[in-house]
Design a protein around this motif. Structure first.
Motif, PDB file in Angstrom:
ATOM      1  N   THR A 175     -36.288   0.941   6.748  1.00 19.84           N
ATOM      2  CA  THR A 175     -36.772   1.255   7.896  1.00 19.84           C
ATOM      3  C   THR A 175     -35.721   0.615   8.795  1.00 19.84           C
ATOM      4  O   THR A 175     -34.590   0.255   8.737  1.00 19.84           O
ATOM      5  CB  THR A 175     -38.313   0.544   7.932  1.00 19.84           C
ATOM      6  N   LEU A 176     -36.309   0.955  10.239  1.00 28.05           N
ATOM      7  CA  LEU A 176     -35.347   0.552  11.115  1.00 28.05           C
ATOM      8  C   LEU A 176     -34.962  -0.915  11.480  1.00 28.05           C
ATOM      9  O   LEU A 176     -33.785  -1.172  11.556  1.00 28.05           O
ATOM     10  CB  LEU A 176     -35.902   1.167  12.624  1.00 28.05           C
ATOM     11  N   PRO A 177     -36.043  -1.690  11.263  1.00 24.10           N
ATOM     12  CA  PRO A 177     -35.709  -3.295  11.096  1.00 24.10           C
ATOM     13  C   PRO A 177     -34.892  -3.580  10.034  1.00 24.10           C
ATOM     14  O   PRO A 177     -34.097  -4.453  10.023  1.00 24.10           O
ATOM     15  CB  PRO A 177     -37.123  -3.855  11.093  1.00 24.10           C
ATOM     16  N   THR A 178     -35.040  -2.959   8.846  1.00 26.67           N
ATOM     17  CA  THR A 178     -33.959  -3.262   7.704  1.00 26.67           C
ATOM     18  C   THR A 178     -32.914  -2.711   7.875  1.00 26.67           C
ATOM     19  O   THR A 178     -31.776  -3.599   7.683  1.00 26.67           O
ATOM     20  CB  THR A 178     -34.649  -2.434   6.250  1.00 26.67           C
ATOM     21  N   ILE A 179     -32.705  -1.631   8.540  1.00 31.86           N
ATOM     22  CA  ILE A 179     -31.160  -1.253   8.864  1.00 31.86           C
ATOM     23  C   ILE A 179     -30.460  -2.320   9.966  1.00 31.86           C
ATOM     24  O   ILE A 179     -29.445  -2.485   9.660  1.00 31.86           O
ATOM     25  CB  ILE A 179     -31.356   0.191   9.710  1.00 31.86           C
ATOM     26  N   GLY A 180     -31.203  -2.576  10.854  1.00 33.15           N
ATOM     27  CA  GLY A 180     -30.868  -3.774  11.765  1.00 33.15           C
ATOM     28  C   GLY A 180     -30.363  -5.152  10.998  1.00 33.15           C
ATOM     29  O   GLY A 180     -29.386  -5.499  11.298  1.00 33.15           O
ATOM     30  N   ALA A 181     -31.332  -5.419  10.151  1.00 37.42           N
ATOM     31  CA  ALA A 181     -30.935  -6.660   9.278  1.00 37.42           C
ATOM     32  C   ALA A 181     -29.693  -6.399   8.418  1.00 37.42           C
ATOM     33  O   ALA A 181     -29.072  -7.359   8.216  1.00 37.42           O
ATOM     34  CB  ALA A 181     -32.006  -7.028   8.511  1.00 37.42           C
ATOM     35  N   ALA A 182     -29.347  -5.149   7.972  1.00 42.49           N
ATOM     36  CA  ALA A 182     -28.413  -4.868   7.239  1.00 42.49           C
ATOM     37  C   ALA A 182     -27.112  -4.978   8.024  1.00 42.49           C
ATOM     38  O   ALA A 182     -25.977  -5.532   7.401  1.00 42.49           O
ATOM     39  CB  ALA A 182     -28.445  -3.319   6.676  1.00 42.49           C
ATOM     40  N   PHE A 183     -27.057  -4.434   9.116  1.00 45.93           N
ATOM     41  CA  PHE A 183     -25.698  -4.768   9.846  1.00 45.93           C
ATOM     42  C   PHE A 183     -25.631  -5.860  10.311  1.00 45.93           C
ATOM     43  O   PHE A 183     -24.287  -6.442  10.085  1.00 45.93           O
ATOM     44  CB  PHE A 183     -26.091  -3.915  11.455  1.00 45.93           C
ATOM     45  N   THR A 184     -26.586  -6.718  10.523  1.00 46.61           N
ATOM     46  CA  THR A 184     -26.270  -8.450  10.729  1.00 46.61           C
ATOM     47  C   THR A 184     -25.739  -8.880   9.345  1.00 46.61           C
ATOM     48  O   THR A 184     -24.718  -9.672   9.379  1.00 46.61           O
ATOM     49  CB  THR A 184     -27.827  -9.136  11.010  1.00 46.61           C
ATOM     50  N   ALA A 185     -26.272  -8.370   7.977  1.00 47.54           N
ATOM     51  CA  ALA A 185     -25.601  -9.145   7.136  1.00 47.54           C
ATOM     52  C   ALA A 185     -24.070  -8.800   6.881  1.00 47.54           C
ATOM     53  O   ALA A 185     -23.195  -9.770   6.600  1.00 47.54           O
ATOM     54  CB  ALA A 185     -26.333  -8.412   5.697  1.00 47.54           C
ATOM     55  N   VAL A 186     -23.888  -7.423   7.395  1.00 50.07           N
ATOM     56  CA  VAL A 186     -22.344  -7.006   7.162  1.00 50.07           C
ATOM     57  C   VAL A 186     -21.582  -7.794   7.951  1.00 50.07           C
ATOM     58  O   VAL A 186     -20.512  -8.314   7.868  1.00 50.07           O
ATOM     59  CB  VAL A 186     -22.213  -5.295   7.496  1.00 50.07           C
ATOM     60  N   PHE A 187     -22.248  -7.970   9.388  1.00 52.28           N
ATOM     61  CA  PHE A 187     -21.115  -8.608  10.366  1.00 52.28           C
ATOM     62  C   PHE A 187     -20.961 -10.121  10.080  1.00 52.28           C
ATOM     63  O   PHE A 187     -19.922 -10.663  10.189  1.00 52.28           O
ATOM     64  CB  PHE A 187     -21.843  -8.618  11.883  1.00 52.28           C
ATOM     65  N   ILE A 188     -22.166 -10.792   9.451  1.00 50.69           N
ATOM     66  CA  ILE A 188     -21.849 -11.978   9.032  1.00 50.69           C
ATOM     67  C   ILE A 188     -20.908 -12.402   7.883  1.00 50.69           C
ATOM     68  O   ILE A 188     -20.203 -13.178   7.920  1.00 50.69           O
ATOM     69  CB  ILE A 188     -23.246 -12.784   8.465  1.00 50.69           C
ATOM     70  N   GLY A 189     -21.049 -11.412   6.966  1.00 52.31           N
ATOM     71  CA  GLY A 189     -19.995 -11.401   5.923  1.00 52.31           C
ATOM     72  C   GLY A 189     -18.746 -11.196   6.399  1.00 52.31           C
ATOM     73  O   GLY A 189     -17.593 -11.899   5.881  1.00 52.31           O
TER      74      GLY A 189
END
Length: 404
Positions: A247-261
């Motif tokens: 879903t769109l919120p999941t995609i947003g959280a995925a980008f956050t995870a990539v950027f934190i990493g």
């Protein structure tokens, strides 16, 4: 009386730490300025009725001015001094945003953002070179990673602060406050120790001219491929996740995870490169990038999401290693100019790659586009091995001349 080495070295260590702190602060500000535009685009669209193409032009003007003026900024620093040009660039970047707060339409915004981008062109080459010279040679690789990491902190903090200010005050007032932050950062540059013009480079800068130039060209090539792979992955990531049912919120959280990493990768890999060397670290991070990209493509949604922070570490980690190697391969020891050329190459690759990968994606779907990103990362491996051989040749002490 000669001071003990530990005592004599203490002031230099303090100066190096102060340089790193101020350079990190300025890096955070300028990278934050670069990305807070995304927060403002919807605001400007509502205020002035701008089309998507005009909004894209605003972002392009800032990035284009920043990329094209890196080398001229480095040349100016060689003539007038690094601190003066860095402070002047930071003031220009701040004034650009303050003028944007006075703009009455698209023309004013275009001029203001071009001015701000021009000011930001000074930051990367001068601040990177200042940190490199403060620590000297291979010992600068870890601090360069910390400096690199500080930019990600700015990308996270300044757009978030701007979004908050826009909810509390008119957007024009918010931009004036953001501009004041830039003027404060420019004042802080006065507390940076004088940026030395010599003495920080390793011996590789002045010997083996052809090999040094060849090594630097390879470094720029690897950096461009690395940036292209990163941008390609980020371009197709939402479509990959969407195809797996995200879903769109999941995609947003995925980008956050990539950027934190990615932020953690920039910090950790700078220090790792100081211990393992450029070649081994690049082979490790880029090899992991290739494997992780294709694994994320093949796995279902949940395992893919679990991998994303690790993908971020590998995607962004290489950059700190490459930045740390720039001073060692700077032709003729011109470190500011070398950083300027390097950043121009990688920023240009970052702008061009999504367009090229987008053409591939239009022809074959997101899978082919993502596979091209992984393949681009794979191309860095033979280039890294060639770079390792070049560095070994440069570092080899010259044979003593025989007496006639």
């Amino acid at each position: 009386m000669t001071l003990p080495l530990s005592t004599a070295g203490a002031p230099r260590r303090r100066d190096a730490s102060r340089t790193l702190v101020v350079a990190g602060l300025v890096h955070a500000l300028h990278d934050g300025y670069t990305d807070l535009i995304y927060v403002l685009l919807p605001v400007w669209q509502a205020e002035f009725g701008l089309s998507y193409s005009l909004l894209a032009l605003l972002r392009g003007l800032y990035a284009g001015a920043m990329a094209l003026l890196q080398v001229p900024a480095a040349r100016l620093s060689e003539r007038f001094g690094g601190r003066a040009i860095l402070a002047a660039g930071t003031i220009l970047a701040a004034l650009g945003y303050m003028l944007a707060g006075l703009s009455g339409g698209a023309i004013g915004l275009c001029a203001s953002l071009a001015l701000s981008g021009a000011g930001s062109s000074a930051q990367h080459p001068i601040a990177s070179a200042a940190v490199s010279r403060a620590y000297g040679g291979a010992a600068a690789r870890g601090p360069i990673g910390t400096y690199n990491f500080s930019g990600d902190l700015g990308k996270a903090a300044l757009p978030a602060l701007t979004a908050l200010l826009v909810t509390l005050t008119p957007w024009r007032h918010a931009l004036w406050l953001i501009g004041v932050l830039g003027l404060i950062a420019a004042a802080a540059i006065a507390f940076m120790p004088a940026i030395r013009s010599t003495g920080g480079e390793t011996s590789t800068s002045s010997q083996g001219g052809v090999e040094v130039r060849g090594g630097f060209a390879l470094l720029c090539f690897i950096g461009s491929l690395d940036t292209a792979a990163r941008m390609g992955f980020l371009t197709f990531l939402p479509f990959m996740l969407q195809s797996k049912g995200a879903t769109l919120p999941t995609i947003g959280a995925a980008f956050t995870a990539v950027f934190i990493g990615g932020a953690l990768g920039k910090f950790a890999c700078g220090w790792l490169g100081a211990r393992l060397g450029v070649t081994r670290t690049v082979l490790l991070t880029e090899g992991a990038t290739v494997v992780l990209i294709f694994a994320a493509m093949a796995l279902p949604l949940a395992p893919s999401l679990f991998l994303l922070p690790v993908v971020g570490v590998a995607l962004n980690g290489t950059s700190s290693v490459l930045y740390g190697a720039v001073p060692e391969l700077s032709p003729a020891g011109r470190v500011e100019n070398a950083f300027a050329v390097f950043y121009t190459a990688v920023i240009g690759a970052g702008a061009l790659a999504p367009v090229l990968f987008g053409v591939v994606g239009d022809a074959g779907g997101w899978g082919w586009g993502m596979a091209c990103a992984g393949g681009t990362a794979l191309l860095t491996l033979p280039a890294a091995l060639m770079l390792g051989g070049t560095i070994a040749t440069i570092s080899k002490p010259a044979a003593p001349k025989s007496r006639q």
